[in-house]
Structure formats: C-alpha cells, structure tokens
Design an enzyme around this catalytic site. Structure first.
Site, PDB file in Angstrom:
ATOM      1  N   ARG A  91      41.389  67.194  52.422  1.00 19.23           N
ATOM      2  CA  ARG A  91      41.103  66.294  53.419  1.00 19.23           C
ATOM      3  C   ARG A  91      39.604  66.045  52.994  1.00 19.23           C
ATOM      4  NH1 ARG A  91      42.419  62.464  57.103  1.00 19.23           N
ATOM      5  NH2 ARG A  91      41.610  62.999  59.315  1.00 19.23           N
ATOM      6  N   THR A 363      47.704  55.174  55.913  1.00 21.47           N
ATOM      7  CA  THR A 363      47.930  56.597  55.054  1.00 21.47           C
ATOM      8  C   THR A 363      49.206  56.284  54.338  1.00 21.47           C
ATOM      9  OG1 THR A 363      46.994  57.647  57.134  1.00 21.47           O
ATOM     10  CG2 THR A 363      48.582  58.751  55.871  1.00 21.47           C
ATOM     11  N   ASP A 405      37.797  59.519  61.894  1.00 23.29           N
ATOM     12  CA  ASP A 405      38.684  60.327  62.649  1.00 23.29           C
ATOM     13  C   ASP A 405      38.098  61.733  63.229  1.00 23.29           C
ATOM     14  OD1 ASP A 405      41.295  59.608  62.486  1.00 23.29           O
ATOM     15  OD2 ASP A 405      41.829  60.584  60.305  1.00 23.29           O
TER      16      ASP A 405
HETATM   17  N1  GLY Z   1      43.484  59.065  58.859  1.00 20.64           N
HETATM   18  C1  GLY Z   1      44.814  59.324  59.695  1.00 20.64           C
HETATM   19  C2  GLY Z   1      45.093  60.852  59.922  1.00 20.64           C
HETATM   20  O1  GLY Z   1      44.477  61.676  58.994  1.00 20.64           O
HETATM   21  O2  GLY Z   1      45.444  61.172  60.640  1.00 20.64           O
END
Ligand code: GLY
Length: 552
Positions: A91, A363, A405
C-alpha cells in the site's frame, strides 16, 4: 407464440454463454485479455502463480492504465500448494511532509479536489517494491523474463479496445491540465489504434535492469521529484528510497466448512468480509432466497453495522491499534447484530459504531491458480481511474491519488462516500485504509476459490456476494460473478442496487420498510478462479468489465 420462441432462443443463447470452460493446468483472470495472456504464457514457460500475477500486474500498467499501475499500490495474498500462506502489503504511504489537515483550508473545510486531482493526492507508490519483493521471495523466474512482456507491450504497442479509448477520451479535460499526461493521453483515441508508450517502456527497462532501485532511486526517482516540483507535490527522494513493502500474516476466518484467507490492515477488506460472514452464518440464507426481501434486508443491515465499525476502528495497524481480534470474533458479530429484526430497517443515524475499547474507481484485481493448488489473489490500485491524472513526465506512468483514502477530515466522505475518523487520519509514513479484499477460499481445507475486485467501498460487498452465490446458492462461477449485486455502507444511508436485481414489486417492498434506494451501474469487476470437484479449474472475469479469464 413469437414471444415464447424468442424467450427460448434467448435462454439457449444465455446458457451457451454461461458455460464455464474447465482447464486442467492453470487459470489467470484479470481486467485485460492481453494481460491475462501474459500470465498464462509465464506459467507455460515454467513460472508459478506468483511469477504470473507479477507479470500480469506489470502488463496491466501498460494495457490498463485506468488502474493497472507502477505508480500505485496494492495487496497480494498467497497460498502455496503445500499450505504456506502469506500476504504482502505494498500500500502507498503518506509522504514525510504530509500532515493531518493538509487538505483543509484555514476555516477547516476540505479544499475541493486537492486530495484527488494533481500531485498532492499521491502517496509514495508501493507497487514496484511490492511486486518485486513477491517475485524475489516466492517467484521462480528471473525479473528480466517476467517484466519482458510488459516492456514489449509498451515498446511495440498494443491495439486499444473501445473501453480504454472511451475511458481515456472521457478524462481528457483532466489529462490536459498536466504536461506529462497531456503528452500521453491528451489526444483523441480510437478503438483499434496502436498505442506505443516509449517513456513507460524505458521506465520498465530500468526496473528490469536494476530492480527496485530502478524506480525508487536513479533517473526515474529524479523524474518523480521533478514532477512533484511542477505541481507543488511533496514526495521527496528520501520518501522514495525508504519505501518498503511489508509481509504480513494473512487474516483468517471460517464460514461453515470454508476457510477465508484474506488481507488484514491496512485493508479493511479482510476484516469486513470475515465480520460479515460471522453475522450471516447465524441465518439460513439458502432458505431466504438470493433476491428475497428478507435476504436483502439481512445483508444490508449487516453491511451497515460493519461499515459503521470500519469508519471508527480501522486504519493502518502500524499507527493505530486496530481491534482486529474483536472485530472478527464470532461473539462480537453476534452481539452487534442482536437488535436486528427481519422487516425492520434501522436508519444509519441510529447506528453508532460498536463498543470496543480503543487501545478506508479505480482498482484492479488478478486471480491466478494452478492445478497443484498454488493460489494468488492480488488487488492493485491508483484509487480513482488514472489516479491523480498526473503522468510523471519523461517516465510515462501515472501516479495514484490514494491520499484521498485517508479520512481527510472526520466524517467527510472520500470519493467512494466512505467516512472515517482518527484511526485513518493522515500521518507521515502511514498507510491509508483500503477496502481491497484479495481473498482465497478453502473448502473442507482444500483449494476452492481465488477472488477479488475493484470498486472502492463496494469491493467488500462484491466479493461477499460472489462467494455467497457459490457457497449458498450453488451458482456456477460465471453466474455467481455476473449476478446483480447490492451494497450498503452505513453512510450515506442508501441501499445501492444494480437495476436488474429487483422487480418493481421488490423495489416497493424495500421502500415500504424504509430503504432509500439508489440505482448504480458501477459495481465492482470481480476476477475469480475456482477449483471444480473433478480437479479442473474454471475462471471468470466479470461481465461488467472487458477482462478475460484464460487457462490451459
Ligand atoms: N483505493 C481504493 C481502496 O484501496 O479501497
């Protein structure tokens, strides 16, 4: 008579169409046929499922720039044929110069678009480091081999499909705001035209040659910093050089005779899906029926409680003590759902997050498995389609807008309408909460399914309903993936549904008991692979997208 013939004809076409192909050796399902082919070619040349998904992920950065990326991040869940399980968290992280209120004005209001469009929206990209980590540790083929397919697609080009042409054209206004993006995406694209990306090919070659240093140091890193300067971005060379993926224990749950192996924090996906299964196992779903009032009512009320807890308790475990054990415990789920009654809707305003002592379109997903039982589930993202819309000039790739996010202000929704709080506040080095739910399922302790989806907050509920369709309603894989879905995320207090799910009568019944309905068309794009009882494999790429499951 004519109508009856037409119906019979349509039914026979749809049953032809819904026939799953069973493969003996391996299946790869992704959002793009060329990318799935890369995965299958890698396996045919002796690679394993990890080699395959890494090759597919790099290929998607070329042929599916909406979400495939090297400028974003993601999660990979892996189970080997001999039962070894692990997950890799790549991430994005918040830059060192980020701060809690960086997207607020002096009055404390959120500045529109600042976290989504342009340079400040980008977290430190994790994809290259994470994918290469997975490849080094669990792959078998050399990096140069695995990346050669993506390099080839970028250097020699590929013929773009209508989905990509339309999607780039519809984002043109934003692309032309940025020099690097304008050069690559600023013109009008047509279906069938050859799309060559020389800058991206050079970046991929540098990564192929030097590994992670080819991205996080050297000329590519320098280009990222120059790009930051052009748009008041805050990512530094130090941020890039110090980025590291984290290998984490998988999160595990059980539903009847199925094991759920999924991603823990900083994704909310795994915790939410286990929590939902824990609530649902107390009901006989099969007897309710998949499109009944009671089923939709039950799942929606469960989703509301789970998403309320997501907003309060979930964030990056390295920065915030996420009460994982409690959130995925069967007792907590049971107690939390005690006040549920069929036919009753509790307004979201009257649902608070649970009481736990305090000590997160675009995504894309890749599912791959081989007949030996190796399974990989990988979800990767730029967050929004084409991320922050900024191509790093001279390096040819898009950056993410994953900073959105984070909870940029308590209670203020992100682009997916999801709200958050302290647990997901911005802090330098922290990973923003995700909904990505790369998941592996065992049945009676044996390999059964690999599944995942894009779709922001709807990822979790898309994966859940696909699994329930197979487990509870005995659908074949294609039907299970393609069946219409619904979603409730607590706030906004809306039951979001795909049009074809409900009859007029059911719409009325749901409204009568208190749901406000919103019809939505964008509802995840599940990529799934399944082990059949005869030992063969089937795969399916959601009809909502234009991807493909390929096997041999
Ligand atoms: N960017 C969408 C997620 O990670 O939930």
């Amino acid at each position: 008579m004519f109508r009856r013939c037409l119906i019979i004809l349509l039914l026979s076409f749809s049953s032809l169409y819904s026939q799953n192909i069973d493969y003996k050796n391996a299946v790869v399902s992704s959002a793009n046929e060329l990318a799935s082919e890369v995965g299958i070619n890698i396996i045919k040349q002796g690679g394993n499922a990890v080699d395959a998904v890494v090759g597919v992920a790099f290929a998607l950065a070329v042929v599916y720039p909406q979400a495939g990326n090297i400028g974003g991040g993601g999660f990979l869940v892996y189970r080997s044929a001999d039962g070894f399980e692990t997950s890799i968290d790549f991430r994005e992280t918040a830059p060192r110069l980020s701060s809690k209120n960086m997207f607020l004005d002096e009055q404390g209001n959120v500045i529109p678009n600042l976290s989504t469009l342009g340079h400040l929206g980008s977290g430190i990209p994790g994809s290259v480091a994470g994918l290469l980590y997975a490849l080094d540790k669990y792959g078998t083929l050399p990096r140069e081999k695995v990346l050669s397919y993506a390099i080839n697609l970028a250097e020699k080009g590929f013929y773009i499909n209508s989905e990509l042409a339309n999607s780039i054209n519809s984002n043109k206004e934003e692309f032309i705001m940025f020099e690097g993006s304008s050069k690559i995406f600023g013109k009008k694209f047509r279906k069938g035209e050859l799309f060559i990306q020389t800058d991206l090919a050079n970046t991929l070659k540098e990564i192929s040659l030097k590994g992670r240093d080819g991205f996080y140091k050297g000329w590519v890193a320098q280009r990222i910093i120059e790009e930051m300067k052009r748009g008041n971005g805050i990512i530094t060379l130090e941020d890039l050089a110090s980025y590291n993926p984290v290998e984490r224990k998988v999160l595990k749950g059980e539903y009847k005779n199925f094991d759920i192996i999924t991603m823990g924090p900083p994704s909310s996906g795994g915790m939410c899906i286990i929590y939902l299964f824990n609530i649902l196992e107390n009901y006989n779903l099969k007897s309710l029926g998949r499109t009944s009032l009671d089923y939709i009512n039950l799942l929606s009320e469960a989703m509301k409680r789970v998403y309320a807890d997501r907003s309060e308790f979930m964030g990056d475990i390295d920065f915030y003590k996420v009460p994982i054990e409690e959130l995925i415990s069967k007792t907590y789920a049971k107690n939390r759902f005690e006040n549920f009654q069929f036919g009753k809707v509790i307004a979201s305003d009257n649902i608070e997050p649970g009481k736990i002592k305090k000590e997160s379109t675009q995504t894309t997903h890749i599912s791959a498995a081989d007949s030996k039982g190796n399974m990989v589930s990988l979800t990767t993202t730029l967050n929004d389609s084409y991320g922050n819309k900024v191509v790093v000039d001279g390096a040819g790739f898009l950056l993410n807008n994953e900073m959105d996010d984070f909870s940029v202000k308590p209670g203020v929704p992100n682009i997916f309408g999801l709200v958050g709080n302290e647990a997901n506040a911005i802090e330098p080095g922290k990973r923003m909460l995700s909904s990505m739910t790369p998941t592996i399922i065992l049945k009676d302790s044996k390999p059964f399914m690999v599944v995942g989806s894009p779709g922001g907050g709807k990822i979790i509920t898309s994966v859940l309903q696909t699994l329930l369709n197979v487990i509870e309603f005995d659908m074949d894989l294609q039907e299970a993936v393609d069946a219409p879905r619904f979603h409730h995320q607590w706030l906004p207090d809306l039951l979001q549904v795909e049009k074809t799910l409900l009859s007029r009568n059911m719409i009325k019944k749901l409204s009568d008991i208190g749901y406000e309905l919103k019809f939505v068309s964008d509802f995840g794009r599940v990529e799934a692979v399944m082990f059949n009882s005869d030992g063969t494999l089937s795969g399916h790429s959601d009809k909502r997208g234009s991807g493909k499951a390929i096997g041999f």
